[in-house]
Design a protein around this motif. Structure first.
Motif, PDB file in Angstrom:
ATOM      1  N   ARG A 114       0.823  -1.211   0.000  1.00 59.26           N
ATOM      2  CA  ARG A 114       0.000   0.000   0.000  1.00 59.26           C
ATOM      3  C   ARG A 114       0.852   1.253   0.000  1.00 59.26           C
ATOM      4  NH1 ARG A 114      -5.347   0.693   3.268  1.00 59.26           N
ATOM      5  NH2 ARG A 114      -6.649  -0.571   1.908  1.00 59.26           N
ATOM      6  N   GLU A 115       1.834   1.219   0.924  1.00 56.46           N
ATOM      7  CA  GLU A 115       2.690   2.400   1.045  1.00 56.46           C
ATOM      8  C   GLU A 115       3.389   2.670  -0.287  1.00 56.46           C
ATOM      9  OE1 GLU A 115       6.042   1.860   3.685  1.00 56.46           O
ATOM     10  OE2 GLU A 115       7.052   3.356   2.428  1.00 56.46           O
ATOM     11  N   ILE A 116       3.893   1.574  -0.895  1.00 56.35           N
ATOM     12  CA  ILE A 116       4.580   1.740  -2.174  1.00 56.35           C
ATOM     13  C   ILE A 116       3.617   2.295  -3.216  1.00 56.35           C
ATOM     14  CG2 ILE A 116       5.697   0.485  -4.053  1.00 56.35           C
ATOM     15  CD1 ILE A 116       6.814  -1.418  -1.848  1.00 56.35           C
ATOM     16  N   GLY A 117       2.387   1.751  -3.193  1.00 53.91           N
ATOM     17  CA  GLY A 117       1.362   2.249  -4.120  1.00 53.91           C
ATOM     18  C   GLY A 117       1.149   3.742  -3.958  1.00 53.91           C
ATOM     19  N   VAL A 118       1.026   4.155  -2.701  1.00 51.74           N
ATOM     20  CA  VAL A 118       0.801   5.584  -2.435  1.00 51.74           C
ATOM     21  C   VAL A 118       1.955   6.403  -2.992  1.00 51.74           C
ATOM     22  CG1 VAL A 118       0.643   7.324  -0.608  1.00 51.74           C
ATOM     23  CG2 VAL A 118      -0.592   5.160  -0.390  1.00 51.74           C
ATOM     24  N   PRO A 141      -0.390   0.994  -8.457  1.00 51.73           N
ATOM     25  CA  PRO A 141      -1.030   1.732  -7.363  1.00 51.73           C
ATOM     26  C   PRO A 141      -2.500   1.357  -7.210  1.00 51.73           C
ATOM     27  CG  PRO A 141       0.311   3.201  -8.672  1.00 51.73           C
ATOM     28  CD  PRO A 141       0.333   1.876  -9.368  1.00 51.73           C
ATOM     29  N   VAL A 142      -3.208   1.219  -8.321  1.00 56.16           N
ATOM     30  CA  VAL A 142      -4.644   0.936  -8.243  1.00 56.16           C
ATOM     31  C   VAL A 142      -4.880  -0.394  -7.541  1.00 56.16           C
ATOM     32  CG1 VAL A 142      -6.740   0.602  -9.559  1.00 56.16           C
ATOM     33  CG2 VAL A 142      -5.020   2.239 -10.353  1.00 56.16           C
ATOM     34  N   GLN A 143      -4.105  -1.406  -7.975  1.00 58.29           N
ATOM     35  CA  GLN A 143      -4.214  -2.738  -7.361  1.00 58.29           C
ATOM     36  C   GLN A 143      -3.886  -2.666  -5.881  1.00 58.29           C
ATOM     37  OE1 GLN A 143      -4.582  -6.001  -8.848  1.00 58.29           O
ATOM     38  NE2 GLN A 143      -5.480  -4.913 -10.581  1.00 58.29           N
ATOM     39  N   ALA A 144      -2.816  -1.899  -5.558  1.00 58.24           N
ATOM     40  CA  ALA A 144      -2.361  -1.823  -4.186  1.00 58.24           C
ATOM     41  C   ALA A 144      -3.446  -1.278  -3.269  1.00 58.24           C
ATOM     42  CB  ALA A 144      -1.103  -0.968  -4.103  1.00 58.24           C
ATOM     43  N   PHE A 145      -4.192  -0.298  -3.767  1.00 57.21           N
ATOM     44  CA  PHE A 145      -5.242   0.289  -2.921  1.00 57.21           C
ATOM     45  C   PHE A 145      -6.377  -0.691  -2.709  1.00 57.21           C
ATOM     46  CE2 PHE A 145      -3.531   4.491  -4.407  1.00 57.21           C
ATOM     47  CZ  PHE A 145      -2.960   4.788  -3.196  1.00 57.21           C
ATOM     48  N   VAL A 170      11.644   3.484  -5.881  1.00 56.59           N
ATOM     49  CA  VAL A 170      11.060   2.406  -5.101  1.00 56.59           C
ATOM     50  C   VAL A 170      12.028   1.235  -4.974  1.00 56.59           C
ATOM     51  CG1 VAL A 170       9.250   0.674  -5.081  1.00 56.59           C
ATOM     52  CG2 VAL A 170       8.686   3.052  -5.606  1.00 56.59           C
ATOM     53  N   SER A 171      12.621   0.842  -6.116  1.00 58.36           N
ATOM     54  CA  SER A 171      13.577  -0.270  -6.082  1.00 58.36           C
ATOM     55  C   SER A 171      14.746   0.076  -5.178  1.00 58.36           C
ATOM     56  CB  SER A 171      14.120  -0.566  -7.479  1.00 58.36           C
ATOM     57  OG  SER A 171      13.061  -0.689  -8.375  1.00 58.36           O
TER      58      SER A 171
END
Lengths: 109, 876
Positions: free
Chosen positions: B783-787, B870-874, B798-799
């Protein structure tokens, strides 16, 4: 028919020990013997006899063996072990003490 | 015996369940039948009688259940159920299961393998009766310069005859001598070892057939005797018991076979035959040639301490009586078991330490895996606890799971250990009495069991207690989405740091050993070992007089030199590395036996002209030995560079006179050659001296042929050449010199290889551990990464954050690990050659290597993080 008395907690073991002190018996005979000896006053709940028998066997008070009836039917009979005989003696003394005490209280005037 | 009945009953319930149930059925049915029959007798209809009976009895099933309860069947049922659930839930996650089991198999297997080796060697009693009363005696010299401090024969006789603390005393010269044996047929070669009469009595070894040596056979004038080994008797003499009493010709001397000794007679060295040491003959006529190891059996009423002080008193008397040879000389007693283990105890200790580190690294992985699994199951556990499962039951189930894992891992570990023990026994020379049998003893199995159960319960109990204590409401709400269980992550991070640190230690140790090995193989041997085929030839002394030997080798030398593939021929009584031989005193004239004189020990060889050139040993001054050295006084001798330097310093050596121990005549130095490695490369190049063959003509000579690269065909050519000279001469121990040199470092190589395997496994485990932690963190942070990505963080950002996290752990591990390795390295001094324990190359390489492996371990999780949508993560 005579009045029936419920068995007092823990007295079943004593009765079984006493019955088997005379001779080796199978489960059904034990229940009948108790009934007979108590002149029909004490009636053993037949089902509850078996858990008691297994428990006593596991505690080493009685031992079991398979025998055959006159009709050739396989039947499990129980007999006292030495430990069972000793237990019977001490339990009997304990019961006597208990019964006399209860008697004394009840007969107090 | 109450507990025993308890166990028996539960075992009966568990394993004979069906039979017990059937019997109970039988019994109750009988009861009901009797009851029914009685009711029928009172005139009831069969149906009514049956009904009545059932009523009086009460519920059959109910009482059956009560019987089962009484018998503890429920506990057993629950246990079976737990085990079933555990197995099912473990097999549902095959990757997890495989990871844990492999890790356990490796960690436990390694440790158990080394334990099994120790169990079969260091811990095992020697295969002799009352073996703890056996001691060995060796000389001590206060100048500390002798090689292999054995006893001299005359000193041994004095100790043997004067000491009262022993019930039996014997001695062995633990150097097998290859000898030619002939007995009605083709001559063969066999290893012959000299022992004193009484040696086998001392050990407690009794002959299979015939008798042991008797005391007279150790005194001059006795008829020559020989004892044969069980193996030689079986392989060469067809297990014929009537061989006792027959004659065997050993190196030209006829000897009577007096007995056959069992396998347990092997002591320190392989032997086909044993020959009695005869006082005053051969090796046994000196106080200054130290060739014998004393083995003694302490009397029941004597302690090792008492025996030692008694021997010290004898040493003092010897020192007074023979100051020339015994000044500063003493004897030290060592329990036989300890003496035999001396050569490999250090190696095994190092292996045990290495494998212990490996186990800890493996445990950290197991703990990490179980922790991760525990965290992932917080919600499951919370749910189950919410719907009424007692905490104890949940904990018990988790512990059951751990136990199932432990037993599985332990079983796999034992299989690994079975292989490992054989590997170690095959590669490290630990067997000095021929009695070490591979195999997993009960104590080894117990060790494996304790280790695996201990490991998993210790590392499984922590996660079990953590997760089953989870607060249901928090866990259910958060279920794997918010950053709950930070503590778990931190604990896992700590485990990885520990893993990296310990792996760094293992890698460093391995690196140091490999660097030493490299240094060892780079040692300048002082001669050229390439394309050099070696062999040995023992002329029967009784067939060849000294003159005939000279003629024989003149002839052989010429013929071998003429072979098409042979470039040069070297003949010597001993070849460097291959045959160390003995070292003897050499000194300036008159100074040889004075305690403070300029004398020292040098290896002595007898060489045939052309030896130095063929071997590639440089001639530094003067000349090679020559046929003309046969005559002429003083006798010619060639010395090596360091011999010359120690005798004469900077002065010219050629033309100077020297005294040599055991030779009455003076010798004149005619040449100086380069030093060579006489023994193992580890002991380096040292002083040697060379006598001309034409003067001292030993019957046993070694051949070294410089060839053009076809060793095998050369060997065949040599054999046929030899056959043309004398068809009865066996050519023995044909070995390429490079193999000999390789074999001389085999222990070092085995140790380095084993530790390298451990280090590689540790590295792999640490890499997997690191990967596990990072992958888990990425999952939690989806989630955090998605945000962050939605807010514009790039894929690289991110990597990089994932990789940075991983490298931080590795850096922390190295900060702990490198100083720890430096500390550990100090204990490795004895194993190292040519490098310092604080070898910078090793530490730099290790650190870099770890960093690279860590980076690889980081890559997969980083890639995964970079692919977060991001969409998937949320939605997740």
């Amino acid at each position: 028919m005579a009045r029936k008395a419920d068995l007092l907690q823990g007295s079943l073991d004593l009765l079984i020990l006493k019955t088997l002190d005379l001779e080796a018996l199978h489960g059904w005979a034990i229940s009948k013997r108790i009934q007979l000896l108590s002149s029909g006053v004490l009636e053993v709940n037949q089902g509850s006899l078996y858990p008691a028998l297994y428990r006593m066997r596991d505690r080493g008070l009685i031992e079991s063996e398979w025998a055959h009836t006159d009709e050739g039917r396989r039947v499990k009979t129980y007999r006292l072990t030495r430990k069972g005989r000793e237990t019977l003696a001490s339990e009997r003394a304990g019961w006597r003490l208990f019964a006399d005490a209860v008697d004394a209280v009840l007969s107090a005037t | 015996m109450g507990w025993w009945r308890w166990v028996a009953r539960r075992a009966e319930v568990l394993f004979a369940k069906r039979r017990v149930e059937a019997e109970l059925d039988d019994e109750l049915r009988f009861h009901l039948e009797m009851e029914v029959r009685e009711h029928k007798r009172t005139g009831l209809s069969p149906a009514e009688a049956r009904r009545r009976a059932m009523v009086t009895f009460g519920g059959v099933e109910r009482y059956k259940e009560e019987v089962r309860d009484v018998r503890g069947a429920r506990v057993a049922d629950d246990l079976m159920q737990d085990v079933r659930v555990a197995v099912r839930s473990l097999t549902k996650q095959p990757a997890f299961l495989a990871a844990v089991l492999t890790t356990l198999a490796v960690g436990i297997g390694g440790s158990v393998a080394i334990y099994a080796v120790l169990d079969a060697t260091v811990f095992a009693a020697l295969p002799y009766p009352e073996a703890d009363r056996l001691v060995t005696g060796r000389s001590t010299f206060n100048d500390g310069a002798r090689l292999g401090p054995m006893l001299s024969a005359y000193d041994f006789y004095d100790y043997r005859d004067q000491a009262r603390s022993f019930s039996a005393v014997g001695a062995i010269a633990p150097f097998p001598r290859r000898s030619t044996i002939s007995q009605a047929g083709e001559p063969t070669r066999a290893d012959v070892v000299f022992v004193t009469p009484g040696f086998f009595t001392t050990l407690g070894v009794t002959p299979l057939h015939g008798r042991d040596f008797v005391a007279e056979e150790g005194e001059p004038g006795a008829s020559p005797a020989v004892l044969i080994s069980e193996g030689y008797w079986r392989d060469r003499l067809g297990e014929d018991a009537s061989v006792v009493g027959t004659t065997l010709v050993v190196s030209g001397n006829a000897r009577t076979v007096v007995g056959v000794l069992p396998r347990t007679a092997r002591f320190m060295v392989d032997a086909d035959l044993w020959i009695p040491v005869v006082r005053g003959e051969g090796m046994a006529r000196s106080r200054s040639a130290h060739n014998f190891l004393m083995v003694a059996r302490l009397r029941a009423d004597a302690s090792a301490g008492v025996a030692q002080s008694e021997l010290d008193a004898i040493s003092d008397r010897l020192e007074d009586a023979y100051p020339d040879s015994n000044a500063g000389k003493g004897i030290v007693l060592t329990p036989a078991r300890d003496m035999l283990a001396e050569s490999y105890r250090g190696t095994l200790a190092l292996l045990a330490a290495a494998v212990g580190l490996l186990l800890v690294v493996a445990c950290a992985n197991v703990a990490g895996l179980l922790l991760a699994r525990g965290q992932a199951r917080i919600s499951e556990m919370a749910l189950r606890s919410a719907i009424g499962a007692r905490r104890g039951r949940l904990t018990r189930q988790l512990l059951t799971e751990s136990t199932v894992l432990a037993l599985g891992g332990g079983a796999l570990g034992l299989s690994v250990a079975w292989l490992g023990q054989r590997a170690v026994l095959a590669f490290v020379s630990v067997d000095r009495i021929g009695a070490v049998a591979p195999g997993l003893s009960p104590s080894t199995v117990m060790f494996a069991l304790t280790l695996s159960v201990g490991t998993v319960l210790f590392f499984g109990a922590i996660p079990a207690l953590r997760t089953s204590g989870a607060d249901a409401s928090v866990a259910l709400r958060g279920a794997g989405k918010v950053a709950g269980g930070v503590g778990g992550s931190r604990l896992r991070g700590g485990l990885v740091v520990a893993q990296v640190a310990l792996t760094a230690v293992l890698l460093s140790v391995s690196g140091l050993l490999m660097r030493s090995l490299q240094e060892l193989s780079a040692v300048d041997l002082g001669f050229n070992a390439e394309n050099l085929l070696t062999a040995e030839l023992d002329l029967p002394a009784f067939e060849y007089s000294p003159e005939e030997r000279v003629a024989f080798f003149d002839d052989l030398n010429a013929r071998l030199g003429a072979l098409p593939d042979v470039r040069a021929v070297a003949l010597s009584s001993m070849l460097p590395v291959r045959d160390p031989g003995n070292n003897w005193g050499i000194g300036l004239p008159g100074e040889l036996s004075t305690p403070r004189g300029r004398s020292f020990l040098a290896f002595q060889r007898v060489v045939y002209p052309g030896y130095f050139e063929a071997m590639g040993i440089p001639l530094l001054a003067g000349r090679d030995v020559e046929p003309s050295d046969r005559d002429g006084e003083p006798r010619a001798i060639v010395i090596s560079e360091s011999t010359a330097e120690r005798l004469f310093g900077e002065e010219t050596s050629t033309g100077r006179l020297v005294d040599v121990q055991g030779q009455d005549d003076a010798h004149i130095v005619v040449g100086v050659v380069g030093d060579v490695v006489t023994d193992r490369p580890r002991s380096g190049r040292g002083p040697s001296m060379y006598y001309p063959y034409h003067r001292r003509t030993p019957a046993l000579m070694r051949i070294a042929l410089r060839h053009s690269g076809q060793g095998a065909s050369v060997a065949a050519q040599v054999r046929s050449t030899l056959a043309s000279l004398d068809p009865n001469l066996p050519l023995d121990r044909v070995l390429p010199m490079e193999d000999v040199v390789d074999a001389s470092a085999s222990d070092e190589r085995a140790l380095a290889a084993l530790v390298a395997v451990f280090a590689a496994v540790a590295l792999l485990l640490a890499g997997v551990g690191l990967y596990g932690v990072l992958a888990y963190q990425v999952t939690r942070r989806l989630r955090e990464i998605g945000v962050r990505m939605a807010l514009g963080a790039s894929v690289a950002d991110v990597s990089a954050s994932v990789v940075r996290g991983g490298l931080m752990l590795v850096a922390a591990g190295l900060v702990v690990g490198v100083p720890l390795s430096l500390f550990v390295g100090r204990f490795l001094q004895a194993f190292l050659f040519g490098i310092e324990p604080a070898d910078p190359v090793t530490y730099l390489t290790v650190s870099l290597f770890l960093a690279v492996v860590a980076a690889v371990a980081c890559l997969l999780p980083a890639r995964r993080a970079s692919r977060v949508d991001p969409v998937q993560a949320f939605r997740a």
